[in-house]
Enzyme design. Structure first.
Site, PDB file in Angstrom:
ATOM      1  N   SER A 255      -7.992-137.070 -35.952  1.00 39.68           N
ATOM      2  CA  SER A 255      -7.589-138.269 -35.220  1.00 39.68           C
ATOM      3  C   SER A 255      -8.668-139.329 -35.306  1.00 39.68           C
ATOM      4  O   SER A 255      -9.866-139.017 -35.377  1.00 39.68           O
ATOM      5  CB  SER A 255      -7.298-137.929 -33.757  1.00 39.68           C
ATOM      6  OG  SER A 255      -8.510-137.873 -33.040  1.00 39.68           O
ATOM      7  N   LYS A 256      -8.225-140.585 -35.319  1.00 34.43           N
ATOM      8  CA  LYS A 256      -9.169-141.689 -35.478  1.00 34.43           C
ATOM      9  C   LYS A 256     -10.147-141.758 -34.306  1.00 34.43           C
ATOM     10  O   LYS A 256     -11.237-142.249 -34.416  1.00 34.43           O
ATOM     11  CB  LYS A 256      -8.399-143.007 -35.615  1.00 34.43           C
ATOM     12  CG  LYS A 256      -7.800-143.179 -36.997  1.00 34.43           C
ATOM     13  CD  LYS A 256      -7.435-144.606 -37.284  1.00 34.43           C
ATOM     14  CE  LYS A 256      -6.096-144.946 -36.696  1.00 34.43           C
ATOM     15  NZ  LYS A 256      -5.645-146.289 -37.059  1.00 34.43           N
ATOM     16  N   ARG A 257      -9.675-141.266 -33.150  1.00 31.09           N
ATOM     17  CA  ARG A 257     -10.517-141.314 -31.966  1.00 31.09           C
ATOM     18  C   ARG A 257     -11.680-140.342 -32.095  1.00 31.09           C
ATOM     19  O   ARG A 257     -12.801-140.629 -31.703  1.00 31.09           O
ATOM     20  CB  ARG A 257      -9.665-140.980 -30.738  1.00 31.09           C
ATOM     21  CG  ARG A 257     -10.019-141.719 -29.479  1.00 31.09           C
ATOM     22  CD  ARG A 257      -8.858-141.720 -28.497  1.00 31.09           C
ATOM     23  NE  ARG A 257      -8.018-140.535 -28.596  1.00 31.09           N
ATOM     24  CZ  ARG A 257      -8.260-139.380 -27.986  1.00 31.09           C
ATOM     25  NH1 ARG A 257      -9.319-139.249 -27.247  1.00 31.09           N
ATOM     26  NH2 ARG A 257      -7.425-138.374 -28.124  1.00 31.09           N
TER      27      ARG A 257
END
Ligand code: GLU
Length: 506
Positions: A255-257
């Site tokens: 995930s980009k987070r």
């Protein structure tokens, strides 16, 4: 374009919700491998109907990063094509008649339930352990009838009426027969007048003549809804291929987070080559070919990947994203580049790190080429070039001597440098040759003079003999090959650097 054309048409359909996700490249790669093999087309469509998550600069980043990876499209918002526009926000008029038709045919209905009512409904369903899903309060009611009841909003959404006999299985090119859970009465038109993904994706794939829908496995559960929409619209559904999601070593989704490596721009910034990233992304879900001896061929080009591509070979199990493997592949691809190509790919990093100006002179470029040849086998990432190249572009008196390099100098370093200086004084660097571009100051001549003076003359072991010289010339403990480095620097610079370190040692 309603009939499927003879040549396949595939698409990638990213949503511009920020820095492009590495999954967009991964999907594009597999779509494109098949499209190119079949002589078909690859289309880029921007799915920007989620206005809350829309990011202005994201679309350009999608174009730039996919072009950087060489994953180019035949039709798209920037290049146009027969099915333009390719941005969903510009196609709102296209979706309207489809919604009207579904409403008129009784396959869809208006829903005026407020978000508060839907939230309450879900809470009750969860507490009482009932299946969650819309309870069809609005179904069969006119606006006036519904307005009498609580939880009414004036602007309705449109929902699909999922029939009891909805088909829950379908054929997948990668997975074979797949089953999905029973869908809810999916919203297809939102209160803001924008279609949801589900309607827009089917209408667009249909109108754009898409023959193969290749997308992430998270969409498997939506496929029965999409198949229903195709049936209601009297259109032939495409073939489906649901790619395994990329995962971390602990099996969680990338995930980009949480993962910097989920952002495509991260790979550019960190000095990965697009060829290596393509190769890596292909290997994540595709087995390497075998050579004549049965060994895995893990290093390949996009053209090679595309040539033998077969959906049945795609591994449906979520691949682990192993950056160590990518780094190794990157080093391999760096070594395969032509020197000039590598040098020009280093330029933006060297400029960014202040080693070279934005428009280097011809002399600087020639020197960079010579240095690149020396360091090509010593890098896994383009960013590693900065430390290796910098010593060749700093003024002699500004060369920093790294603390670890200085610390490992032995007591005799001054003596070694003095002897080295004397030996190198004797190597003639006056211009020779027709154009005066050659001289006796070459790596072999430098090596010969230094070996004679230090190894034979002082009786030193080569490692001890050359360590102080390496530190003097590069400021580092580890550096490109010493004699070649001295050749590139030239005699005056080399001697100045040796003297400088010797004097600093006192
Ligand atoms: N817009 C969707 C996404 O970004 C595309 C899914 C699809 O390819 O159908 O995941």
């Amino acid at each position: 374009m309603t009939e499927h054309p003879a040549a396949p048409r595939l698409r990638v359909a990213p949503s511009p919700t920020g820095d492009p996700h590495v999954g967009t490249a991964y999907m594009s790669l597999f779509n494109l491998a098949f499209a190119r093999q079949q002589g078909g087309q690859f289309i880029l469509r921007i799915e920007d109907t989620d206005r809350a998550r829309f990011r202005e600069d994201s679309e350009k980043q999608v174009f730039d990063t996919l072009h950087w990876l060489g994953l180019d499209w035949d039709e798209g918002p920037d290049v146009g094509g027969p099915c333009a526009p390719y941005r969903q926000s510009e196609r709102l008029e296209t979706y309207k008649p489809y919604v009207e038709r579904l409403l008129a045919d009784g396959h869809a209905y208006h829903c005026w339930c407020s978000t508060e009512r839907l939230a309450q409904m879900r809470e009750v369903q969860q507490k009482t352990k009932q299946p969650t899903g819309y309870d069809r309060l609005c179904y069969g009611k006119t606006r006036e009838e519904r307005a009498q009841l609580p939880g009414f909003t004036p602007t309705p959404v449109v929902r699909m009426l999922i029939p009891d006999d909805v088909e829950l299985t379908f054929e997948d090119l990668i997975r074979g027969r797949v089953s999905a859970p029973r869908p809810d009465d999916q919203v297809i038109l939102k209160a803001d007048g924008f279609p949801t993904y589900h309607l827009a994706v089917v209408v667009d794939d249909h109108e754009m003549g898409i023959t193969h829908v290749v997308r992430g496995e998270e969409w498997i559960s939506s496929t029965p809804k999409h198949i229903l929409l195709y049936r209601w619209l009297g259109a032939e559904p495409p073939k489906w291929a649901h790619m395994p999601l990329l995962r971390n070593a602990d099996r969680s989704k990338i995930s980009k987070r949480k993962n910097p490596a989920a952002r495509l721009t991260w790979f550019q910034e960190e000095g990965y080559l697009p060829e290596a990233l393509d190769n890596f992304l292909a290997l994540l879900a595709y087995p390497p070919a075998q050579d004549a001896d049965g060994n895995d061929v893990e290093v390949f080009t996009f053209a090679e990947f595309s040539r033998d591509f077969d959906w049945r070979k795609v591994n449906p199990v979520g691949p682990i994203f192993d950056l160590k493997k990518l780094e190794w592949l990157n080093g391999v691809h760096i070594r395969e580049l032509a020197v000039d190509d590598l040098a020009s790919r280093l330029l933006p990093f060297l400029e960014r790190d202040g080693v070279l100006p934005g428009s280097p002179s011809l002399g600087e470029l020639a020197r960079l080429r010579a240095v690149t040849e020396l360091i090509q086998t010593r890098m896994a990432l383009l960013t590693e070039a900065t430390a290796l190249v910098r010593p060749f572009f700093v003024a002699d008196e500004e060369l920093d001597i790294a603390a670890d390099a200085r610390a490992q100098l032995k007591d005799d370093a001054g003596e070694v440098l003095t002897a080295g200086l004397a030996a190198l004084e004797g190597v003639d660097d006056s211009p020779r040759g027709l154009l005066g571009s050659e001289s006796g100051w070459t790596a072999p001549a430098i090596e010969e003079a230094l070996r004679a003076a230090l190894v034979e003359g002082l009786g030193l072991k080569p490692r001890l003999a050359f360590g102080p010289l390496r530190t003097a010339v590069s400021g580092q403990r580890v550096s490109p090959p010493l004699f070649e480095s001295m050749e590139i620097l030239g005699k005056p610079s080399t001697l100045t650097r040796l003297r400088r370190l010797r004097d600093a040692l006192g």
